[in-house]
Design an enzyme around this catalytic site. Sequence first.
Site, PDB file in Angstrom:
ATOM      1  N   HIS A   1      41.260  35.760  33.738  1.00 47.69           N
ATOM      2  CA  HIS A   1      41.425  36.982  34.522  1.00 47.69           C
ATOM      3  C   HIS A   1      42.490  37.876  33.892  1.00 47.69           C
ATOM      4  CE1 HIS A   1      45.182  35.359  36.111  1.00 47.69           C
ATOM      5  NE2 HIS A   1      44.545  34.247  36.410  1.00 47.69           N
TER       6      HIS A   1
HETATM    7  P1  TYD Z   1      44.896  31.653  39.717  1.00 50.32           P
HETATM    8  O1  TYD Z   1      45.913  32.733  39.565  1.00 50.32           O
HETATM    9  O2  TYD Z   1      43.454  32.014  39.510  1.00 50.32           O
HETATM   10  O3  TYD Z   1      45.273  30.435  38.766  1.00 50.32           O
HETATM   11  P2  TYD Z   1      45.204  30.266  37.176  1.00 50.32           P
HETATM   12  O4  TYD Z   1      45.369  31.641  36.574  1.00 50.32           O
HETATM   13  O5  TYD Z   1      46.335  29.357  36.856  1.00 50.32           O
HETATM   14  O6  TYD Z   1      43.910  29.646  36.802  1.00 50.32           O
HETATM   15  O7  TYD Z   1      45.088  30.998  41.152  1.00 50.32           O
HETATM   16  C1  TYD Z   1      44.435  29.791  41.506  1.00 50.32           C
HETATM   17  C2  TYD Z   1      44.377  29.724  43.017  1.00 50.32           C
HETATM   18  O8  TYD Z   1      45.694  29.677  43.559  1.00 50.32           O
HETATM   19  C3  TYD Z   1      43.683  30.920  43.646  1.00 50.32           C
HETATM   20  O9  TYD Z   1      42.893  30.457  44.740  1.00 50.32           O
HETATM   21  C4  TYD Z   1      44.799  31.768  44.175  1.00 50.32           C
HETATM   22  C5  TYD Z   1      45.899  30.769  44.457  1.00 50.32           C
HETATM   23  N1  TYD Z   1      47.252  31.317  44.238  1.00 50.32           N
HETATM   24  C6  TYD Z   1      48.087  31.554  45.310  1.00 50.32           C
HETATM   25  O10 TYD Z   1      47.737  31.308  46.472  1.00 50.32           O
HETATM   26  N2  TYD Z   1      49.346  32.060  45.084  1.00 50.32           N
HETATM   27  C7  TYD Z   1      49.780  32.353  43.834  1.00 50.32           C
HETATM   28  O11 TYD Z   1      50.941  32.817  43.659  1.00 50.32           O
HETATM   29  C8  TYD Z   1      48.898  32.107  42.724  1.00 50.32           C
HETATM   30  C9  TYD Z   1      49.337  32.392  41.317  1.00 50.32           C
HETATM   31  C10 TYD Z   1      47.653  31.597  42.970  1.00 50.32           C
END
Ligand code: TYD
Length: 136
Positions: A53
Site C-alpha cells: 500500500h
Molecule cells: P497494515 O498497515 O495494512 O499493515 P502492514 O502494512 O504491516 O501490512 O495494517 C494491518 C492491520 O492492522 C489493518 O487491519 C489495520 C490495522 N492497523 C491498526 O489498527 N492500527 C495501526 O496503527 C496500523 C498500522 C494498522
Amino acid sequence: MKTTINDVLTVQIPTVSDTRGKLAVIEKDCAPFGIQRVYYLYDVPSDSYRGGHAHKKLYQMLIALSGSFEVHLKDGENERKITLNKPDKGLLIVPGIWREIDNFSSGSVCLVLASEAYDEGDYIRDFEDFKLFKRT
Ligand code: TYD
C-alpha cells in the site's frame, strides 16, 4: 503527487555507545515529523508479506530494531529495494510511495514511527489506484 523513491531517505540514528552497550536516540532532526504514533511488527513469519500500500499524507520511519527485512519501494515509475538490518538506521518514507516488506529474518522486529494517528482513509491499497493518485 510528485514524490519519488529518491525522496525516501536512509537516516543515521545517533547513538551513545560505551562498554555497557548502545543507546539510540530519535529526536526531531532525525525523524522530521511530529511523531503521533508508534507501532511495531514482530512474530512475523519469514515468508510473510507486509505493506502492499501507499499513504496519501503519512510520513513514516521504519527501523529494524532486531533482525532484517527488505523494503521494496515504488513511485509508479521506478523501483528500489532497501534492506534494513541495523537498529541505528531509519528509513524515512514520504507520502505517495508504494511499499512492500518481505524476507523477514527469524525474530525480526520492525519499528514504525508515524506522523499521524491510524486512518484507513489515508491508505491506497490498490496499485492501479496508486498509479492514478501519482498522476494527479
Ligand atoms: P497494515 O498497515 O495494512 O499493515 P502492514 O502494512 O504491516 O501490512 O495494517 C494491518 C492491520 O492492522 C489493518 O487491519 C489495520 C490495522 N492497523 C491498526 O489498527 N492500527 C495501526 O496503527 C496500523 C498500522 C494498522
